[in-house]
Design an enzyme around this catalytic site. Structure first.
Site, short mmCIF file in Angstrom:
data_model
loop_
_atom_site.label_atom_id
_atom_site.label_comp_id
_atom_site.label_asym_id
_atom_site.label_seq_id
_atom_site.Cartn_x
_atom_site.Cartn_y
_atom_site.Cartn_z
N GLY A 27 0.81 -1.23 0.00
CA GLY A 27 0.00 0.00 0.00
C GLY A 27 0.83 1.27 0.00
N HIS B 262 -15.50 10.62 -15.18
CA HIS B 262 -15.01 10.79 -16.55
C HIS B 262 -13.80 11.71 -16.65
CE1 HIS B 262 -16.63 14.86 -16.91
NE2 HIS B 262 -17.59 14.41 -16.13
N HIS C 72 -2.48 6.17 -4.73
CA HIS C 72 -3.43 5.32 -4.00
C HIS C 72 -4.71 6.11 -3.76
CE1 HIS C 72 -4.35 2.76 -0.14
NE2 HIS C 72 -5.33 2.74 -1.01
N ILE D 239 -9.15 7.91 2.91
CA ILE D 239 -10.47 7.26 2.88
C ILE D 239 -11.60 8.30 2.95
CG2 ILE D 239 -10.46 6.88 5.41
CD1 ILE D 239 -11.71 4.09 4.75
C1 LIG Z 1 -7.84 -0.07 3.34
C2 LIG Z 1 -7.06 1.09 3.95
O1 LIG Z 1 -6.83 1.16 5.12
S1 LIG Z 1 -6.50 2.28 2.86
C3 LIG Z 1 -5.67 3.49 3.85
C4 LIG Z 1 -6.53 4.71 4.08
N1 LIG Z 1 -5.78 5.63 4.94
C5 LIG Z 1 -6.20 6.88 5.16
O2 LIG Z 1 -7.21 7.29 4.65
C6 LIG Z 1 -5.29 7.70 6.06
C7 LIG Z 1 -5.51 9.20 5.85
N2 LIG Z 1 -4.67 9.90 6.75
C8 LIG Z 1 -5.08 10.99 7.46
O3 LIG Z 1 -6.21 11.47 7.33
C9 LIG Z 1 -4.05 11.56 8.41
O4 LIG Z 1 -4.72 12.05 9.57
C10 LIG Z 1 -3.18 12.69 7.75
C11 LIG Z 1 -2.20 11.99 6.78
C12 LIG Z 1 -3.99 13.69 6.99
C13 LIG Z 1 -2.40 13.45 8.81
O5 LIG Z 1 -1.67 12.57 9.58
P1 LIG Z 1 -0.48 13.14 10.51
O6 LIG Z 1 0.59 13.71 9.63
O7 LIG Z 1 -0.07 12.03 11.44
O8 LIG Z 1 -1.12 14.39 11.25
P2 LIG Z 1 -1.70 14.51 12.72
O9 LIG Z 1 -2.48 13.31 13.13
O10 LIG Z 1 -0.55 14.92 13.58
O11 LIG Z 1 -2.73 15.72 12.59
C14 LIG Z 1 -2.31 17.06 12.36
C15 LIG Z 1 -3.54 17.93 12.53
O12 LIG Z 1 -4.45 17.68 11.44
C16 LIG Z 1 -5.72 17.22 11.96
N3 LIG Z 1 -6.16 16.15 11.08
C17 LIG Z 1 -5.47 15.03 10.78
N4 LIG Z 1 -6.17 14.28 9.90
C18 LIG Z 1 -7.31 14.95 9.66
C19 LIG Z 1 -8.42 14.65 8.84
N5 LIG Z 1 -8.46 13.56 8.08
N6 LIG Z 1 -9.43 15.54 8.81
C20 LIG Z 1 -9.39 16.68 9.57
N7 LIG Z 1 -8.35 17.00 10.37
C21 LIG Z 1 -7.33 16.13 10.42
C22 LIG Z 1 -5.43 16.74 13.37
O13 LIG Z 1 -6.59 16.82 14.18
C23 LIG Z 1 -4.34 17.68 13.80
O14 LIG Z 1 -4.92 18.91 14.15
P3 LIG Z 1 -4.35 19.75 15.41
O15 LIG Z 1 -2.92 20.08 15.06
O16 LIG Z 1 -5.25 20.95 15.45
O17 LIG Z 1 -4.46 18.85 16.58
#
Ligand SMILES: CC(=O)SCCNC(=O)CCNC(=O)[C@H](O)C(C)(C)COP(=O)(O)OP(=O)(O)OC[C@H]1O[C@@H](n2cnc3c(N)ncnc32)[C@H](O)[C@@H]1OP(=O)(O)O
Length: 202
Positions: free
Chosen positions: A61, A125, A134, A155
């Protein structure tokens, strides 16, 4: 079919291969911490190249790791499409892509190499998706969206029509992207805002 990778993503990829009644010929990993993965013996990836086969899928992934291994192997690999995927006949898809269950990919979408379109994602489209992207489960890309190399769309994120997202960016889970996103940016929230930049050497 050989599967490179032994994590959660590989489990789902193996299910898709089996749904086509294709045989799993081998599972390969860089760190073989257990002798088996699911019911399969786990082989050391360092020996994979000697097989000299193009029947493999890189089921990892992490976009950077997938790119490194693709560059090491330098041969074309299979594409894995779940039978429930709705794929327009006009879609162009590169080597080594995985389209998981219930994905919809509509007319004139162009997808690069080693791209993951994860479960229930919808790509509308004329979207253009570069290599090693990804698209996570439940993502909605409206028409004419462009996504650069290595970007991860988290996600449940939504991207409105015509938006251009740069390379090696991260779109957070559930974000609503309404403006163009520069290379390496990490965007979260509704409306999506940049919170930082990825430190990635591509
Ligand atoms: C089948 C599967 O599993 S496929 C895999 C799917 N994976 C995903 O969708 C993972 C997506 N990742 C995220 O959303 C993560 O939270 C990221 C990459 C955006 C940020 O992760 P990190 O770099 O670790 O940031 P961190 O957790 O320290 O958050 C930083 C700030 O952003 C905020 N934040 C993080 N993610 C989100 C989000 N998705 N939506 C809104 N705010 C968010 C946090 O609350 C934090 O705010 P604060 O500083 O005011 O406390």
């Amino acid at each position: 079919m050989h599967v490179i990778g032994a994590g959660g993503h590989a489990k789902v990829v193996i299910d898709i291969i089996k749904s086509h009644n294709n045989k799993i010929e081998g599972v390969w990993a860089e760190n073989c911490i257990t002798p088996t993965f699911l019911d399969y013996p786990l082989n050391n990836y360092s020996e994979f190249k000697q097989l000299n086969t193009h029947r493999f899928i890189i089921a990892i992934g992490n976009n950077q790791v997938r790119k490194r291994i693709a560059n090491e192997l330098m041969t074309s690999s299979a594409e894995i499409v779940h039978p429930s995927c709705s794929l327009s006949a006009s879609v162009v898809m590169g080597a080594g892509c995985v389209c998981m269950a219930n994905t919809t990919i509509n007319a004139d979408v162009v997808i690069g190499d080693h791209v993951i379109i994860n479960s229930n994602a919808s790509v509308d489209h004329d979207c253009k998706i570069a290599n090693f992207v990804h698209i996570s489960p439940q993502v909605g890309l409206a028409g004419n969206v462009t996504i650069g190399e290595g970007t991860h769309v988290g996600i449940g994120a939504t991207v409105i029509p015509g938006v251009k997202i740069g390379k090696w960016a991260t779109i957070g889970a559930g974000a609503v992207v309404i403006r163009d996103v520069p290379d390496y940016a990490v965007v979260v929230g509704n409306p999506g805002k940049i919170i930082k930049y990825n430190k990635i050497e591509d």
